[in-house]
Design a protein around this motif. Structure first.
Motif, PDB file in Angstrom:
ATOM      1  N   ALA A  65       0.835  -1.197   0.000  1.00  0.00           N
ATOM      2  CA  ALA A  65       0.000   0.000   0.000  1.00  0.00           C
ATOM      3  C   ALA A  65       0.872   1.250   0.000  1.00  0.00           C
ATOM      4  N   ALA A  66       2.040   1.176   0.646  1.00  0.00           N
ATOM      5  CA  ALA A  66       2.950   2.317   0.658  1.00  0.00           C
ATOM      6  C   ALA A  66       3.454   2.625  -0.754  1.00  0.00           C
ATOM      7  N   HIS A  67       3.729   1.578  -1.566  1.00  0.00           N
ATOM      8  CA  HIS A  67       4.136   1.799  -2.952  1.00  0.00           C
ATOM      9  C   HIS A  67       3.031   2.520  -3.726  1.00  0.00           C
ATOM     10  N   THR A  68       1.787   2.098  -3.502  1.00  0.00           N
ATOM     11  CA  THR A  68       0.652   2.760  -4.160  1.00  0.00           C
ATOM     12  C   THR A  68       0.588   4.227  -3.764  1.00  0.00           C
ATOM     13  N   TRP A  69       0.810   4.497  -2.481  1.00  0.00           N
ATOM     14  CA  TRP A  69       0.763   5.872  -1.975  1.00  0.00           C
ATOM     15  C   TRP A  69       1.815   6.726  -2.676  1.00  0.00           C
ATOM     16  N   PHE A  70       3.067   6.240  -2.720  1.00  0.00           N
ATOM     17  CA  PHE A  70       4.144   7.026  -3.313  1.00  0.00           C
ATOM     18  C   PHE A  70       3.943   7.207  -4.818  1.00  0.00           C
ATOM     19  N   HIS A  71       3.406   6.194  -5.477  1.00  0.00           N
ATOM     20  CA  HIS A  71       3.158   6.313  -6.915  1.00  0.00           C
ATOM     21  C   HIS A  71       2.175   7.456  -7.187  1.00  0.00           C
ATOM     22  N   ALA A  72       1.085   7.496  -6.401  1.00  0.00           N
ATOM     23  CA  ALA A  72       0.093   8.566  -6.577  1.00  0.00           C
ATOM     24  C   ALA A  72       0.661   9.915  -6.159  1.00  0.00           C
ATOM     25  N   PHE A  73       1.434   9.927  -5.069  1.00  0.00           N
ATOM     26  CA  PHE A  73       1.968  11.192  -4.571  1.00  0.00           C
ATOM     27  C   PHE A  73       2.968  11.798  -5.557  1.00  0.00           C
ATOM     28  N   CYS A  74       3.816  10.950  -6.148  1.00  0.00           N
ATOM     29  CA  CYS A  74       4.763  11.462  -7.138  1.00  0.00           C
ATOM     30  C   CYS A  74       4.019  12.089  -8.317  1.00  0.00           C
TER      31      CYS A  74
END
Length: 670
Positions: free
Chosen positions: A520-529
């Motif tokens: 879920a953290a990878h998903t978060w960073f992908h969207a945040f970037c």
């Protein structure tokens, strides 16, 4: 002729004012030979005007809707035998569900056309506004004369007056122009943002996030603000149509009442509606903040509100909790709580139905609990009675995924998670309890008895494709993965130090096209970037470590500790007592200046303390000390008969100049 016959037609019926009526059965008030007209006593002067609506001078014999007045005044007779509308055009509008409105002179409405315009389709005018342009067949109900067929977001009015909407074909185009994107700043150029944050609500439902402890001098709140931005992006990408609302609450020490312009712009760009909560006064802790989330009950413009902690990331379109709770065949009740492994309710993810007076009623429950707890020992919470329901006395229990219990002793029972469960289960009573793969729907019968209406097995796991695929065995790592059923699989709760803004950026380029999230953290960073680039946030992702260190810790911590509740109960009781004494003093008669006025039934002892300086930081310790001292003195005085004392008491504080700022604390304690 008879005495009551005022006309001259030779019959005994009164046709006052008539001179040539020769029908013996004609007893109306006009000059023709029919008894069909003039029923409302209005004289009609045209011989062949024999309908029943009054004197508009038009013969409507052939109109099957004879009791409806024709108001257009054009003088043309209606000749369509099936013309049941309110005009004289001869066209059949009998299928018009609002046939008390006049159609214009060119109505060609088809049998299925139930709107209020003059074209032959039923796509427009749904909100009761007439549209006069035949090609204006959008769904906004406004008469701007533009064809918005090509706009996939048809319920938004195009207002620029450009004359065509040929370019408005973007599903994400929800602003007020005719371009293929959103206008972020209102300057007419579409940057891909949104200028609709100030519009009226476009949905009956809303997600609500909350950030407390906001202080421009301590940027710990920024991580939660970033998460709200990411959550909005993920929800929209998965097709959510609900509104997104963010509560922000500043600390008392802040010089601001609203977010800085840069941060506010980010929220507006994501079409997030911002609401500022009142600044707290005095000590305010994480415990206090958890009770603020129930302000969602004041959002009465929505039919349902889903509260989501600001460290939760939706992983799918969660609109199904709204859709499944509304309508005659609803699967879920209007209130929904989700159990965890050890608790029957999760205070970070729940749905309520707002309503007038609901928040005030809940505040009354809090006040009553505080009052009942004031004489309890620390931590001033009764594990049996809780917020107002004793499980053992009632013969029932609470249930989580792994446990059942009959005491208010689970995690958070003294705070939001206990209050939430009490509110939906024992106050509102119409509620769905999601417990792992089961949904318990509770209701109340006609006699007021609370009962389990239905127990459903895995009702949320088989939903239409628009809500996203159900992935019970996904390899994605999610914190607090307590159940492989919906809604658990559709969000990730970043508790403690698992929050993305508290960890290092995952290795690799988070913006690469072929992206398979490992967690879920990878998903978060992908969207945040992506947001960082899209919204021009200016964060150097290559130096993310500096950003996360700048953000720092959560401003109010992350645990609703018992001591905070105990202090709140104590302070509430002290404030109430001080207010009552103040009212008594205001109402008391002026003392009589005689020697007798100083005689007391009981001798009085004066107790004095010396207040030299104020404590650093919180004044909680001073509050506790003052109230403990007062309690001790009271227990050993004549006011407590069990003490055997014959002395009354009064308490004084000698306040030194450098301690003036905290004098009110001991004054409130009496």
């Amino acid at each position: 002729n008879v005495a009551t016959d005022a006309d001259d037609d030779g019959n005994t019926h009164d046709d006052a004012g008539a001179s040539a009526v020769v029908d013996a059965t004609d007893d109306d008030a006009d000059d023709d030979k029919s008894t069909q007209d003039g029923k409302n006593s209005i004289v009609e002067t045209v011989p062949n005007d024999d309908d029943a609506n009054g004197d508009e001078g038009v013969d409507e014999d052939a109109d099957t809707n004879k009791n409806t007045e024709e108001t257009d005044g054009d003088g043309v007779a209606v000749v369509g035998a099936t013309d049941g509308d309110d005009n004289d055009d001869g066209f059949d509008d009998k299928n018009d569900t609002k046939n008390n409105f006049a159609d214009a002179a060119a109505a060609v409405d088809a049998a299925g056309d139930d709107d209020e315009d003059d074209d032959d389709n039923n796509q427009d005018g749904k909100n009761g506004s007439s549209e006069t342009a035949p090609s204006d067949d959008d769904e906004n109900g406004h008469d701007e004369g533009l064809n918005d067929d090509a706009d996939t977001n048809k319920n938004i009015e195009e207002t620029d007056g450009g004359g065509d909407d040929d370019n408005a074909i973007d599903a994400n185009d929800d602003d007020d122009d005719d371009k293929n994107a959103d206008d972020a700043d209102g300057n007419g150029d579409d940057e891909g943002g949104d200028d609709d944050a100030g519009r009226n609500n476009t949905s009956a439902y809303a997600y609500v996030f909350m950030v407390g402890g906001v202080n421009e001098k301590q940027p710990g709140y920024l991580g939660f603000l970033y998460n709200i931005l990411v959550a909005s992006e993920v929800l929209r990408q998965h097709g959510s149509k609900a509104d997104i609302v963010a509560f922000f609450q500043f600390v008392a020490e802040s010089d601001l009442d609203e977010l800085p312009e840069k941060e506010a712009r980010l929220l507006v760009s994501q079409n997030i509606k911002v609401k500022y909560l009142p600044k707290p006064t005095g000590e305010f802790t994480y415990y206090d903040l958890q009770l603020e989330k129930f302000r969602i009950l004041t959002l009465t413009q929505y039919r349902r509100v889903l509260y989501v902690d600001s460290d939760i990331l939706p992983l799918n379109n969660l609109d199904y909790v709204f859709d499944l709770s509304d309508g005659p065949d609803a699967t879920l009740k209007e209130n929904m709580v989700v159990a965890t492994r050890g608790e029957p309710s999760n205070g970070g993810f729940f749905m309520l139905r707002p309503g007038e007076g609901e928040y005030e009623e809940l505040q009354g429950i809090i006040a009553q609990q505080m009052h009942d707890a004031k004489d309890l020992p620390h931590p001033k919470f009764h594990n049996g009675n809780g917020w107002g329901h004793n499980f053992k006395k009632a013969g029932d229990h609470w249930k989580s995924i792994k446990e059942t219990g009959s005491m208010w002793s689970y995690w958070g029972a003294h705070c939001d998670q206990g209050l939430l469960y009490y509110w939906v289960r024992y106050v509102k009573r119409e509620t769905s309890l999601v417990i792992g793969n089961t949904v318990h729907n509770w209701s109340t019968d006609s006699k007021g008895k609370h009962f389990l209406e239905k127990e459903l097995k895995q009702p949320l796991n088989k939903l239409p494709e628009k809500y996203g695929a159900f992935k019970p065995k996904s390899s994605m790592k999610r914190p607090l993965n307590v159940s492989n059923n919906r809604p658990y699989t559709d969000y990730a709760h970043f508790t403690g130090d698992t929050k993305p803004w508290r960890i290092d950026l995952p290795a690799g380029n988070c913006l690469k096209k072929s992206y398979a999230p490992e967690s879920a953290a990878h998903t978060w960073f992908h969207a945040f970037c992506g947001l960082n680039k899209k919204l021009q946030m200016g964060i150097d992702m290559a130096n993310w470590e500096a950003e996360r260190h700048r953000i720092g810790d959560a401003p109010l911590g992350n645990k609703p500790d018992w001591a905070a509740m105990s202090r709140r109960v104590t302070k509430t009781a002290a404030d109430k007592l001080a207010k009552e004494k103040s009212a008594e003093a205001d109402a008391a008669p002026a003392p009589v200046a005689t020697a007798a006025a100083h005689n007391h039934t009981h001798p009085t002892v004066a107790y004095a303390i010396s207040l030299i300086k104020c404590p650093a930081g919180s004044s909680a310790g001073l509050i506790d000390a003052s109230l403990v001292l007062r309690h001790s003195i009271h227990q050993n005085s004549v006011r407590n008969p069990a003490s055997g004392s014959k002395y009354d008491y009064r308490m004084y504080a000698i306040v030194h100049e450098q301690a003036q700022s905290c004098a009110a604390v001991v004054e409130q304690a009496g």
